[in-house]
Write an enzyme that holds these catalytic residues in place. Structure first.
Site, PDB file in Angstrom:
ATOM      1  CD  GLU A   1      -2.481  -1.462   2.763  1.00  0.00           C
ATOM      2  OE1 GLU A   1      -2.544  -0.654   3.265  1.00  0.00           O
ATOM      3  OE2 GLU A   1      -3.347  -2.643   2.706  1.00  0.00           O
TER       4      GLU A   1
ATOM      5  CB  CYS B   1      -8.272   1.505   8.287  1.00  0.00           C
ATOM      6  SG  CYS B   1      -8.007   1.112   6.407  1.00  0.00           S
TER       7      CYS B   1
END
Lengths: 636, 636
Positions: free
Chosen positions: A317, A413
């Site tokens: 990521e 998240c």
């Protein structure tokens, strides 16, 4: 700069009333916060269990059972309480506050004697407390709980949660540091650094600032702490797979002051940089601030998507390298753009250059808003600039790309991050020093000024360019500066004004009831990526105001790659309809390549171009109709 | 069609003497085979240990120690012995034959009483023989050893290795099948199917053909064998990670006759299809052959790179979906193109359509030759159509792409596969039925005909278009058909001729000494991918003859994406120099976008186009100079 010199405004001093954003704030309050509460309590039918509240109950001895969820599951309640605190600030709600008080009581009950509070290690793995800082997120969870505690104290004046977290942080301060018997560790996922600065701001206790500074300066030094700690764990990490990422993933490849490029996991990076800017401002550390500027420059000039997204690869990521901005395999996580906004807010406070406001606005209006469906009920984590559903379903290297927003994710998240940002949006609009006000964002709102006066902003942004500021009441020495957005090609102002460092300083002696209106040019613009961005060679995208536009299959049919927007074709603004009612869309005469023939390789192109009407919709609104292709860039 | 009706020629009847290919055949004989022997014996300084020979010694009780390498390590010696057999056929070499005889003696010594022969399970994991067919490659290794044994018998007439493998296969035939007490399994990695057909051809024993047919028809039936066997292993596979791939990875998602698209691991797929075609021809199974045609069509029309490569993603080294042919993240494994050539050879034998020859030629001249450096000393496994070294080094999703050829790999699949194909190349050039000869490839060679006559081919391909066939001696009823390659826009022939099914049938009563010369047009061609190939929209590539060309940084400077080859610009053939001496390169006037300005996003393109001389080199020859960028497709 001391903390009192930092220009900012308290959320409680701002009331957002905006034709565009209020709907989002309402959605957060009415949909997201209640939904998340149900999720944290495992009451969403069919959804994966969060276990978050239950983990605290087990830790508190109120229930028996095993830990559920990820090693960072506790952070969810921190982010939820933070969003709740912001919501209570602007919209008092006794029932919600009671719920929050109860969960805070639960947190207190789960806290250990020594102050420690992490349910994963309390319930599941007590022997390994602080044993794998690289992967185990203890300091990250502490940071989120701490942000929640500070916000809750600011919102309600109740100090129970703040005291719980002070006890925890006081304990953490004994564990980590350069003193004898202390661990020389720092978090694998940065977050506590910026939270500690918030705690410092509300308590004035320098030891919290010192701890934040310690975590920042210890990071990346030799010998690398993460490699040292590995030896104590039988030469294994909690998540061995992370190892492939190397120290750059954690921004721990070098001492932070020596870092010149934004690298690794994008969310971690911008959380770290936010904490660095916080510490630098509060300690007057010009060297550290210069590092922040350098890393910001690297993002702004070479590693930022036109949508304000960051993170070019799903593997880790993470950032990759300069000018590498693939459209279809981008990670471009919603949380990373939220974190970029945190970072830019701090750079505005520290440096006050308008371009930080431009980046903040870019990320907010495009990636962050795209992260949430227009009904507030589903979310994107990943925000690519090009989507071809068949590829995203059948090419395993694009499995991270979802073509429709998802209800909630096991790793929760992004939705709570969007929630806490939008609930706190009021504190991003202005900065203030006494009666000198700077407006960074164009969001309809009322700002309380000293002495009972008020500055009222009305704004047509993002679809219109007219913004009016009105002063109500008497404000001694009131002055106003307004960011001149990079997207405004022409600006008119009803008062004399002067350009200063990217801002429009209004030259006026303000009286009660005075208004000034600015009109920013809102012509559709063709925007080109730097020629070194390979993925966009020969392509163009459209913007209007702060909004990036995109083509969708819903308006333009399948095979968007066959479309072309030739140079020079005029682009006109038109009204959206149906799901896009109230929005401004863009329309242009383009070309569609109409294929014929079935040969895979041929000496001719197997088709011909025809005229086609192209319709572009705001990127933030994509994917709110049927599943289909989407593309920000189009061949020119 | 019975096996005697299958048109083919024996390697021993063909002697390759070709200006282009003989060098490669020499390299295989002089460099690759000896180097691989050293590698198999762990004698390459600095290289990872193969352990292959040592594993057999341990299995034979001649040495003690532990198994080294992958679960399929035994296949290396099978492929090596196969290449050696072909080499001995065309270039007798007593020392090499002695070495081969010794290693065959070792294989025999390692064989178990019951015929079993797989060193991984003999040495390391005897309890799990046949317990994880999905991952453990036992039948795959058996297939490669079997191919080696058949080739060695054909080359030398010595039957020791063939007998070892017959014992092993006889045992395998007792283990697998639909009879009582037999396992209903089939290999996770196909290979034994085509090998069993070779064994059938040399022994005439139908049970071997039956076993091949069983493996093919059992594949993909419900209940899925791979899921059933998993239960016997504590619900775990040998390589649990493979699980993410699903049954398509193994072409086991459906019975093979129901399969309509080429899916999964590309090498496995084409090995399977080769075996299917083999069985279909030998059993006259028209339904199975029709499946082969359908799968071939899917590859040819929708899943084939212009270079003859297959496999669009590194995840699973697999096919993805129709028209998905990314240039920079391609897997495009050398072995997969070798396997595609195997498949096409069989389709030529079965159907005789020229387009199979076209695909074979495309794969051979481009991907397979690119797989080996021009000095035969280093290899590519992955053959992308676009390389940007910084991306391949810094973007983890491109880590599979090497920008320079590697010496040898721990998983030694591609180099020995290239070796065995090039050593056997003579058997790919012609098909023969009595004195009726079909020439599929244009490679200088002599073909022995019944009665002592000879057909001599001289060829300028791939750089020139002139091909001459001469008959020496008297061949009763001799006739010649020559594939008319898809790339030849014009053909001249010195004898009367007629086009038949893609072939040029020479209309001539041949006498001893007669020659016929064909000249194929070799004009450089602009080739366009089908408009549905998104990755190539707006782009073009160049071909000349069977060769695909590419741009390299060595000739054109960095940032190849800034180059453009405008429509209509003439392309001329020029002579190569230096490392590319003897080759024909292509040159054209193009445009280079010269960047100025440093903004990441701007309302102008930040640069301007200048005229540039573009040089294109044959794709197979790329990467033989300094490390740098490469691109097959260029914007037009």
């Amino acid at each position: 700069m001391t903390k009192d010199e930092i220009q900012s405004v308290a959320l409680r001093d701002v009331q957002v009333a905006d034709g565009f954003f209020s709907r989002y704030a309402d959605l957060v309050r009415e949909e997201v916060i209640p939904y998340q509460w149900e999720a944290l309590n495992d009451r969403i039918p069919g959804a994966e269990k969060s276990g978050c509240i239950r983990n605290f109950r087990i830790a508190a001895g109120q229930e028996t059972g095993e830990f559920t969820g990820m090693v960072f599951q506790d952070s969810d309640i921190g982010k939820w309480l933070e969003a709740v605190a912001y919501s209570l600030t602007t919209h008092p709600d006794a029932a919600l506050e009671r719920t929050a008080d109860e969960v805070i009581e639960l947190l207190e009950a789960a806290q250990r004697e020594d102050g420690y509070l992490d349910t994963y290690f309390i319930v599941k793995d007590p022997k390994n407390r602080w044993k794998c800082l690289r992967d185990c997120h203890e300091l990250y969870c502490a940071g989120h709980l701490l942000e929640g505690a500070v916000a809750y104290w600011q919102a309600t004046g109740k100090d129970r949660f703040l005291n719980v977290m002070r006890r925890y942080v006081d304990y953490i301060a004994t564990v980590f540091g350069r003193g004898e018997g202390q661990m020389r560790g720092y978090p694998g996922h940065e977050e506590i650094e910026l939270a500690l600065c918030k705690l410092y701001d509300v308590t004035g206790e320098k030891k919290y600032l010192d701890l934040a500074a310690y975590f920042i300066d210890e990071r990346g030094r030799d010998p690398k702490y993460f490699l040292e700690e590995r030896k104590t764990r039988g030469d294994a990490f909690h998540w061995e797979g992370n190892d492939a990422q190397g120290m750059e993933y954690f921004q721990a490849h070098a001492p932070v002051r020596e870092q010149t490029e934004a690298v690794g996991h994008a969310v971690r990076a911008v959380y770290l940089y936010s904490g660095m800017a916080d510490v630098a401002m509060r300690t007057g550390d010009e060297g550290l601030l210069e590092t922040c500027r350098r890393l910001c420059r690297n993002i702004a000039d070479k590693r930022l998507y036109v949508t304000g997204a960051i993170g070019s690869t799903y593997i880790g990521e993470a950032f990759t390298f300069d000018y590498d901005l693939p459209n279809d395999t981008a990670y471009a996580e919603t949380c990373a753009s939220v974190g970029l906004i945190f970072f830019m807010k701090r750079m505005l406070e520290a440096d006050g250059a308008a371009e930080y406001g431009d980046m903040m606005e870019r990320a907010l209006y495009n990636t962050v808003l795209a992260g949430m469906a227009m009904d507030g009920k589903s979310f994107f984590y990943v925000n690519p600039l090009e989507v071809f559903p068949e590829a995203d379903e059948k090419d395993p290297s694009k499995r991270h790309v979802k073509t429709v927003r998802q209800k909630w994710f096991a790793c929760a998240c992004c939705p709570p991050n969007v929630a806490r940002l939008l609930a706190d949006l009021g504190s991003y609009i202005y900065r203030r020093k006494g009666s000198a006000v700077t407006a960074d964002l164009f969001i309809g709102s009322r700002l309380a000024l000293p002495g009972g006066a008020e500055l009222i902003q009305t704004s047509e942004v993002p679809f219109g360019g007219k913004v009016t500021f009105t002063l109500r009441g008497a404000a001694q020495g009131f002055s106003l500066r307004v960011r001149c957005p990079e997207w405004a090609e022409g600006v008119t102002c009803t008062a004399p004004c002067r350009k200063e460092n990217g801002y429009i300083a209004i030259q006026k002696d303000w009286q009660d009831g005075d208004s000034v209106t600015l009109v920013f040019g809102m012509e559709p613009r063709r925007i080109y990526a730097n020629p070194l961005v390979r993925q966009d060679a020969g392509k163009v995208c459209l913007m209007r105001g702060p909004l990036v536009y995109c083509l969708e299959e819903a308006d333009n049919g399948a095979n968007l790659h066959l479309l072309r927007l030739p140079e020079g074709e005029p682009v006109e603004a038109v009204r959206g309809e149906g799901a896009l009612f109230g929005m401004t869309l863009l329309r242009a005469k383009g070309r569609r390549f109409v294929p014929h023939g079935s040969r895979l390789y041929a000496p001719d192109r197997q088709g011909r171009e025809e005229e086609a009407r192209l319709t572009f919709v705001p990127y933030f609104a994509w994917g709110n109709r049927d599943k289909g292709e989407m593309a920000v860039y189009v061949r020119e």
